[in-house]
Design a protein around this motif. Structure first.
Motif, PDB file in Angstrom:
ATOM      1  N   LEU A  42       0.826  -1.206   0.000  1.00 49.51           N
ATOM      2  CA  LEU A  42       0.000   0.000   0.000  1.00 49.51           C
ATOM      3  C   LEU A  42       0.862   1.259   0.000  1.00 49.51           C
ATOM      4  O   LEU A  42       0.539   2.246  -0.667  1.00 49.51           O
ATOM      5  CB  LEU A  42      -0.930  -0.006   1.216  1.00 49.51           C
ATOM      6  CG  LEU A  42      -1.829  -1.243   1.370  1.00 49.51           C
ATOM      7  CD1 LEU A  42      -2.728  -1.094   2.582  1.00 49.51           C
ATOM      8  CD2 LEU A  42      -2.635  -1.480   0.113  1.00 49.51           C
ATOM      9  N   ILE A  43       1.974   1.229   0.748  1.00 49.99           N
ATOM     10  CA  ILE A  43       2.891   2.374   0.756  1.00 49.99           C
ATOM     11  C   ILE A  43       3.485   2.582  -0.637  1.00 49.99           C
ATOM     12  O   ILE A  43       3.579   3.709  -1.142  1.00 49.99           O
ATOM     13  CB  ILE A  43       3.989   2.171   1.812  1.00 49.99           C
ATOM     14  CG1 ILE A  43       3.376   2.113   3.220  1.00 49.99           C
ATOM     15  CG2 ILE A  43       5.025   3.275   1.734  1.00 49.99           C
ATOM     16  CD1 ILE A  43       4.358   1.729   4.302  1.00 49.99           C
ATOM     17  N   LEU A  44       3.895   1.461  -1.266  1.00 49.28           N
ATOM     18  CA  LEU A  44       4.435   1.553  -2.627  1.00 49.28           C
ATOM     19  C   LEU A  44       3.384   2.082  -3.592  1.00 49.28           C
ATOM     20  O   LEU A  44       3.681   2.912  -4.468  1.00 49.28           O
ATOM     21  CB  LEU A  44       4.928   0.178  -3.075  1.00 49.28           C
ATOM     22  CG  LEU A  44       5.480   0.088  -4.505  1.00 49.28           C
ATOM     23  CD1 LEU A  44       6.695   0.980  -4.668  1.00 49.28           C
ATOM     24  CD2 LEU A  44       5.831  -1.354  -4.851  1.00 49.28           C
ATOM     25  N   GLY A  45       2.145   1.625  -3.428  1.00 52.62           N
ATOM     26  CA  GLY A  45       1.070   2.118  -4.286  1.00 52.62           C
ATOM     27  C   GLY A  45       0.822   3.603  -4.104  1.00 52.62           C
ATOM     28  O   GLY A  45       0.576   4.324  -5.088  1.00 52.62           O
ATOM     29  N   ILE A  48       3.643   5.418  -5.932  1.00 52.70           N
ATOM     30  CA  ILE A  48       3.413   5.371  -7.381  1.00 52.70           C
ATOM     31  C   ILE A  48       2.297   6.332  -7.779  1.00 52.70           C
ATOM     32  O   ILE A  48       2.393   7.056  -8.774  1.00 52.70           O
ATOM     33  CB  ILE A  48       3.084   3.931  -7.818  1.00 52.70           C
ATOM     34  CG1 ILE A  48       4.292   3.015  -7.595  1.00 52.70           C
ATOM     35  CG2 ILE A  48       2.661   3.895  -9.285  1.00 52.70           C
ATOM     36  CD1 ILE A  48       4.011   1.553  -7.842  1.00 52.70           C
ATOM     37  N   ALA A  49       1.218   6.342  -6.988  1.00 54.39           N
ATOM     38  CA  ALA A  49       0.095   7.231  -7.291  1.00 54.39           C
ATOM     39  C   ALA A  49       0.517   8.692  -7.211  1.00 54.39           C
ATOM     40  O   ALA A  49       0.099   9.514  -8.045  1.00 54.39           O
ATOM     41  CB  ALA A  49      -1.060   6.949  -6.329  1.00 54.39           C
ATOM     42  N   TYR A  50       1.329   9.044  -6.222  1.00 58.02           N
ATOM     43  CA  TYR A  50       1.768  10.441  -6.091  1.00 58.02           C
ATOM     44  C   TYR A  50       2.623  10.847  -7.291  1.00 58.02           C
ATOM     45  O   TYR A  50       2.478  11.959  -7.821  1.00 58.02           O
ATOM     46  CB  TYR A  50       2.555  10.619  -4.800  1.00 58.02           C
ATOM     47  CG  TYR A  50       2.902  12.049  -4.495  1.00 58.02           C
ATOM     48  CD1 TYR A  50       1.995  12.873  -3.839  1.00 58.02           C
ATOM     49  CD2 TYR A  50       4.115  12.593  -4.877  1.00 58.02           C
ATOM     50  CE1 TYR A  50       2.303  14.197  -3.565  1.00 58.02           C
ATOM     51  CE2 TYR A  50       4.440  13.908  -4.609  1.00 58.02           C
ATOM     52  CZ  TYR A  50       3.532  14.705  -3.950  1.00 58.02           C
ATOM     53  OH  TYR A  50       3.829  16.010  -3.693  1.00 58.02           O
ATOM     54  N   VAL A 183       4.915  -9.578  -6.659  1.00 57.72           N
ATOM     55  CA  VAL A 183       3.563  -9.516  -6.099  1.00 57.72           C
ATOM     56  C   VAL A 183       3.333  -8.164  -5.424  1.00 57.72           C
ATOM     57  O   VAL A 183       2.277  -7.536  -5.586  1.00 57.72           O
ATOM     58  CB  VAL A 183       3.343 -10.677  -5.104  1.00 57.72           C
ATOM     59  CG1 VAL A 183       2.022 -10.517  -4.365  1.00 57.72           C
ATOM     60  CG2 VAL A 183       3.371 -12.009  -5.833  1.00 57.72           C
ATOM     61  N   THR A 184       4.322  -7.696  -4.661  1.00 53.93           N
ATOM     62  CA  THR A 184       4.207  -6.388  -4.016  1.00 53.93           C
ATOM     63  C   THR A 184       4.027  -5.280  -5.037  1.00 53.93           C
ATOM     64  O   THR A 184       3.201  -4.367  -4.864  1.00 53.93           O
ATOM     65  CB  THR A 184       5.455  -6.120  -3.155  1.00 53.93           C
ATOM     66  OG1 THR A 184       5.588  -7.150  -2.168  1.00 53.93           O
ATOM     67  CG2 THR A 184       5.358  -4.767  -2.463  1.00 53.93           C
ATOM     68  N   LEU A 185       4.784  -5.342  -6.130  1.00 51.54           N
ATOM     69  CA  LEU A 185       4.674  -4.325  -7.174  1.00 51.54           C
ATOM     70  C   LEU A 185       3.296  -4.358  -7.833  1.00 51.54           C
ATOM     71  O   LEU A 185       2.689  -3.302  -8.075  1.00 51.54           O
ATOM     72  CB  LEU A 185       5.766  -4.541  -8.225  1.00 51.54           C
ATOM     73  CG  LEU A 185       5.800  -3.553  -9.394  1.00 51.54           C
ATOM     74  CD1 LEU A 185       6.029  -2.132  -8.893  1.00 51.54           C
ATOM     75  CD2 LEU A 185       6.872  -3.948 -10.404  1.00 51.54           C
ATOM     76  N   ILE A 190      -2.011  -1.785  -8.550  1.00 52.48           N
ATOM     77  CA  ILE A 190      -3.475  -1.846  -8.472  1.00 52.48           C
ATOM     78  C   ILE A 190      -3.997  -0.833  -7.453  1.00 52.48           C
ATOM     79  O   ILE A 190      -4.983  -0.113  -7.700  1.00 52.48           O
ATOM     80  CB  ILE A 190      -3.932  -3.274  -8.106  1.00 52.48           C
ATOM     81  CG1 ILE A 190      -3.581  -4.235  -9.243  1.00 52.48           C
ATOM     82  CG2 ILE A 190      -5.439  -3.319  -7.834  1.00 52.48           C
ATOM     83  CD1 ILE A 190      -3.794  -5.691  -8.907  1.00 52.48           C
ATOM     84  N   PHE A 191      -3.333  -0.747  -6.305  1.00 52.06           N
ATOM     85  CA  PHE A 191      -3.749   0.223  -5.280  1.00 52.06           C
ATOM     86  C   PHE A 191      -3.585   1.654  -5.771  1.00 52.06           C
ATOM     87  O   PHE A 191      -4.427   2.527  -5.488  1.00 52.06           O
ATOM     88  CB  PHE A 191      -2.939  -0.008  -4.009  1.00 52.06           C
ATOM     89  CG  PHE A 191      -3.347   0.849  -2.853  1.00 52.06           C
ATOM     90  CD1 PHE A 191      -4.581   0.695  -2.258  1.00 52.06           C
ATOM     91  CD2 PHE A 191      -2.492   1.818  -2.364  1.00 52.06           C
ATOM     92  CE1 PHE A 191      -4.971   1.493  -1.194  1.00 52.06           C
ATOM     93  CE2 PHE A 191      -2.858   2.620  -1.294  1.00 52.06           C
ATOM     94  CZ  PHE A 191      -4.111   2.454  -0.708  1.00 52.06           C
TER      95      PHE A 191
END
Length: 387
Positions: A42-45, A48-50, A183-185, A190-191
Motif C-alpha cells: 500500500l505504501i508503494l502504491g 506510485i500514485a503520487y 507480487v508487491t509491485l 493496483i492500489f
C-alpha cells in the motif's frame, strides 16, 4: 470541572502510552516494522500514485481541454491515467534500451581483457625470483603422507558440498524474494490505480475525518500538508527536468569528445542527478571506471569534462530550471542528504531534501510571524507610553 477532569484523564492516558512505548521499546519497534512490512504494497502504491498524479495532472490540464467528443470527455480521468502509465513505462523502457546494449558491450570488453590480465599477472609472478625460490623451499619442506592427503580431500569435498547447499539456498531465497517483489509491485500498482481514480473522494474523506476528530488543529494540519505537498512536487518536477537536461548535455559532450559508452554514462549521470549536489558525481565515478577499463587516459579527460559540465550546470542551468523551487540553502541540502543517506540510503537522500525544505519553510514563517507580533506589541507599548 468536567472539562478539566477530561483534560487530565487524556494527559494521563497519553503518558501511560508513552510509558508502555519506553518500557517495551523493542516490542514496539518490532510491531512498527511488522506493520510497515505488511503495509509495504500500500505504501508503494501511494508513492506510485503520487508520482503518476503529477503526470496525470499535466495531461488533464493540457491535452484534453479542447476535445469535443463526449465519450473522451466522460472518460477523461481513465484516459489521462492510462497516458501517465504509458509515459512512465516508455521512460523506463527507453532507459533500459539505451543502457543495456552498452552495458553488455562493457562486460564483453572486460571478459576479453580478463584472461590477458590474468596471464600478465601470472608471468610477472613467475618472473619474480624471490617468490620462485620461496615456493621451491616450501615444496622441499612440505611433505604430505597418505592419511593427511585423504583427510584434505575429504575436507575439500565437504566444503564443496556445503558450498553447493549454500548456493541452492541462495537461489531459493533469490527466487522467493523476486516473486515477493513482483507480487508487491502488482498490488502497489493496483492500489495506485484505485487512488488515482478516486483521489478527490478520498481527499474529502480524509479532510472530513481531520475536521471531525482534530477540529482544533485542522487548519494547521491542512497548511502543513499543503507546504509538504508543494515541496515534494517542486522537488520532483525540478530535479527531473534538471536531470534530463544534464543527461542530454553529458551525452552530447561525450559524443563530441568521442568518449566510449556515451549514451549509457549520460543516462546514468542524468539518473543519479536526481540526488542534489552529490548525485551527478556518483554517476561520473561509475562512468570513469567503465571508461578506464577501455581507455585509461580518456577516463582522466572524462573527469575533467564532468567537472566543467557540473560547474556549467550548477551556475547557469540549475538556478534557471529549478530556481528557488526547493527554497532551501545549499548547506541544509547537504546536511539533509548526509543524514537521510545515513538513515535510509539513496531513498533517504531523495526524501530528506523536500522534507527538510518543508520544515525550513514552516520554521521560517513561524519565526517571521512571532517576530512580527513582537514588533507590533512593542510599537503599541511605545504608543501607550507616549500617550
Amino acid at each position: 470541572m468536567k472539562q478539566e477532569y477530561k483534560k487530565y484523564m487524556g494527559l494521563a492516558g497519553w503518558l501511560f502510552v508513552l510509558y508502555l512505548c519506553i518500557r517495551y521499546w523493542d516490542y514496539f519497534i518490532n510491531l512498527v516494522f511488522i506493520g510497515i512490512q505488511a503495509a509495504s504494497p500500500l505504501i508503494l502504491g501511494a508513492i506510485i500514485a503520487y508520482m503518476l498524479n503529477i503526470i496525470m495532472n499535466f495531461f488533464e490540464r493540457h491535452y484534453l481541454k479542447q476535445c469535443r467528443f463526449q465519450v473522451v470527455i466522460s472518460q477523461k480521468r481513465m484516459i489521462c491515467m492510462l497516458l501517465s502509465f504509458i509515459s512512465l513505462a516508455g521512460i523506463i523502457f527507453l532507459i533500459f534500451h539505451l543502457v543495456l546494449p552498452e552495458l553488455v558491450n562493457c562486460f564483453k570488453e572486460l571478459l576479453k581483457k580478463g584472461p590477458a590480465v590474468i596471464e600478465e599477472i601470472y608471468i610477472s609472478l613467475r618472473n619474480n625470483t624471490n617468490l620462485t625460490e620461496y615456493m621451491e623451499i616450501l615444496d622441499k619442506n612440505v611433505t604430505l603422507d597418505q592419511e593427511m592427503l585423504e583427510e584434505k580431500i575429504e575436507q575439500a569435498i565437504g566444503v564443496l558440498l556445503n558450498g553447493v547447499g549454500g548456493v541452492m539456498n541462495s537461489v531459493i531465497l533469490a527466487v522467493t524474494s523476486l516473486v515477493s517483489w513482483v507480487v508487491t509491485l502488482m498490488v502497489g500498482v493496483i492500489f495506485s490505480i484505485y487512488l488515482l481514480i478516486g483521489k478527490e473522494r478520498i481527499g474529502q474523506q480524509i479532510k472530513l475525518l481531520i475536521c471531525t476528530y482534530l477540529s482544533k488543529y485542522h487548519t494547521k494540519i491542512f497548511y502543513v500538508a499543503n507546504v509538504v505537498n508543494d515541496s515534494f512536487h517542486n522537488f520532483i518536477v525540478g530535479q527531473c527536468t534538471e536531470a534530463v537536461i544534464l543527461g542530454s548535455l553529458c551525452i552530447t559532450g561525450m559524443w563530441l569528445c568521442r568518449f566510449p559508452y556515451a549514451v549509457m554514462i549520460g543516462v546514468l549521470v542524468g539518473f543519479t542527478a536526481l540526488i542534489p549536489i552529490a548525485g551527478a558525481y556518483i554517476g561520473a565515478g561509475v562512468g570513469a571506471f567503465m571508461i578506464f577499463t577501455v581507455a585509461p587516459v580518456k577516463a582522466v579527460f572524462f573527469l575533467v569534462f564532468i567537472v566543467v559540465l557540473q560547474q556549467l550546470e550548477g551556475n547557469l542551468i540549475y538556478p534557471r530550471v529549478v530556481g528557488n523551487s526547493i527554497g532551501l540553502p545549499g548547506i541544509w541540502v547537504l546536511a539533509a542528504i548526509t543524514i537521510g543517506g545515513g538513515i535510509l540510503g539513496i531513498g533517504g537522500m531523495l526524501v530528506a531534501v523536500p522534507l527538510t525544505a518543508a520544515f525550513y519553510q514552516l520554521l521560517r514563517e513561524d519565526v517571521y510571524d512571532r517576530n512580527k507580533i513582537e514588533v507590533i506589541e512593542e510599537t503599541l507599548e511605545e504608543e501607550k507610553e507616549e500617550s
